[in-house]
Enzyme design. Structure first.
Site, mmCIF file in Angstrom:
data_model
loop_
_atom_site.group_PDB
_atom_site.id
_atom_site.type_symbol
_atom_site.label_atom_id
_atom_site.label_comp_id
_atom_site.label_asym_id
_atom_site.label_seq_id
_atom_site.Cartn_x
_atom_site.Cartn_y
_atom_site.Cartn_z
ATOM 1 N N SER A 1 0.846 -1.056 0.054
ATOM 2 C CA SER A 1 -0.108 -0.017 0.402
ATOM 3 C C SER A 1 0.963 1.950 0.276
ATOM 4 O O SER A 1 0.649 2.237 -0.697
ATOM 5 C CB SER A 1 -1.197 0.119 1.110
ATOM 6 N N LYS B 1 -9.368 -4.989 11.003
ATOM 7 C CA LYS B 1 -9.898 -4.517 10.706
ATOM 8 C C LYS B 1 -11.209 -4.370 10.971
ATOM 9 O O LYS B 1 -12.379 -3.894 11.403
ATOM 10 C CB LYS B 1 -10.535 -5.387 9.664
ATOM 11 N N ALA C 1 -13.903 -18.673 4.449
ATOM 12 C CA ALA C 1 -14.211 -18.394 4.827
ATOM 13 C C ALA C 1 -14.198 -16.874 5.895
ATOM 14 O O ALA C 1 -14.672 -16.638 7.251
ATOM 15 C CB ALA C 1 -15.814 -19.854 5.405
ATOM 16 N N GLY C 2 -12.863 -16.360 5.759
ATOM 17 C CA GLY C 2 -12.908 -15.799 6.333
ATOM 18 C C GLY C 2 -12.538 -14.405 6.089
ATOM 19 O O GLY C 2 -13.773 -14.247 5.344
#
Ligand code: NDP
Length: 261
Positions: A15, A62, A119-120
């Site tokens: 980033s 997050k 499924a994270g």
């Protein structure tokens, strides 16, 4: 304009390279830094202490960021995770650009029915945005434990044991299988059977030919890695940081340029 990415680990993150390329080419005064944050509960305190205009949030913070925002906007409310923070006066506003970024990354494919593997957090963002756009999808995960979020929304879910193979034309790997090992995200026979019926294969992992992508290519699927997902979540985040002052085309051009460095 001071920006940063909060995460742990954060040293591998692309980033700073992506955002600093845009900042430089657009002639903006400012910079985008890395901040290794151990304790996610401190994110808001640091955000204001560092006098940031905006920030990105990566693993594992997050969810903490979501909980600490003064206001959460858009799809992030449903996902309950934010990857983008913007300062508005004395408020910290949260967004999730992973979801929209993923949707944009797959828009070039003419798909009808998607199988999401994993499924994270990435799968949560993807399923939520696909559902909002009335797309047809199902999800499969190795273990049952993580399926609660998806079941609660009424999404079709499978474990390896309960899987029934419909015809999925787009298959997306959101697991970390293949990131640091040679694993496929599904048992090999099952993976082959799924890919043989598909036309497109996408991996969230970027900068690497994963076993999933290799197998998909050997079966003549059109494929892409997670670079566009990374690019578009960054592009949308930068657009929030700068409140739409710059054209998305220009941001994309300069952000893409950083991928060649
Ligand atoms: P999480 O840790 O939240 O979820 C990981 C998922 O992968 C779980 O469902 C887990 O299954 C599954 N998994 C892990 N190893 C295996 C394996 N060997 N076989 C099958 N399933 C496995 O991860 P995230 O959602 O945060 O990230 C997932 C991947 O996406 C990472 O590789 C990350 O690098 C990539 N990513 C890329 C981005 C980009 O910009 N391109 C952005 C975000 C993530 P179980 O529940 O059974 O343990």
């Amino acid at each position: 304009m001071m920006l940063c990415i909060f995460g742990n680990p954060v040293s591998h993150s692309k980033s700073p390279l992506m955002h600093n390329s845009v900042i430089k080419h657009l002639g903006i005064k400012g910079c985008y830094a890395r901040y290794k944050l151990e304790d996610g509960k401190k994110i808001k305190e640091r955000f204001f202490q560092l006098n940031l205009l905006g920030a990105n949030v990566t693993v594992p913070h997050k969810e903490s960021a979501f909980a600490l925002c003064d206001e959460v906007r858009g799809v992030a409310q449903k996902i309950q995770a934010v990857n983008t923070l913007v300062r508005e006066g004395d408020k910290m506003i949260g967004y999730n650009t992973d979801a929209e970024g993923f949707l944009k990354a797959i828009e070039e494919f003419d798909y009808r029915n998607i199988l999401i593997i994993g499924a994270g957090g990435t799968a949560k963002a993807l399923c939520t945005i696909l559902h909002m756009h009335n797309k047809k999808f199902a999800l499969i995960n190795r273990s049952e434990g993580r399926l609660d979020f998806f079941k609660a929304q009424g999404f079709q879910t499978f474990t390896w044991e309960s899987f029934e193979n419909d015809s999925y034309d787009l298959v997306i790997n959101t697991t970390s299988a293949g990131l640091e090992d040679d694993a496929l995200p599904l048992p090999e026979a099952m993976m082959r059977e799924v890919l043989q019926k598909a036309r497109f294969g996408v991996d969230a992992i970027y900068g690497k030919q994963t076993p999933f992508l290799k197998l998909a290519q050997s079966l003549s699927l059109q494929t892409k890695d997670g670079s566009d997902l990374l690019l578009y979540q960054g592009l949308l985040a930068f657009n929030y940081f700068t409140q739409g002052r710059y054209s998305l085309k220009a941001i994309e051009k300069y952000m893409r340029a950083s991928f060649r460095l």
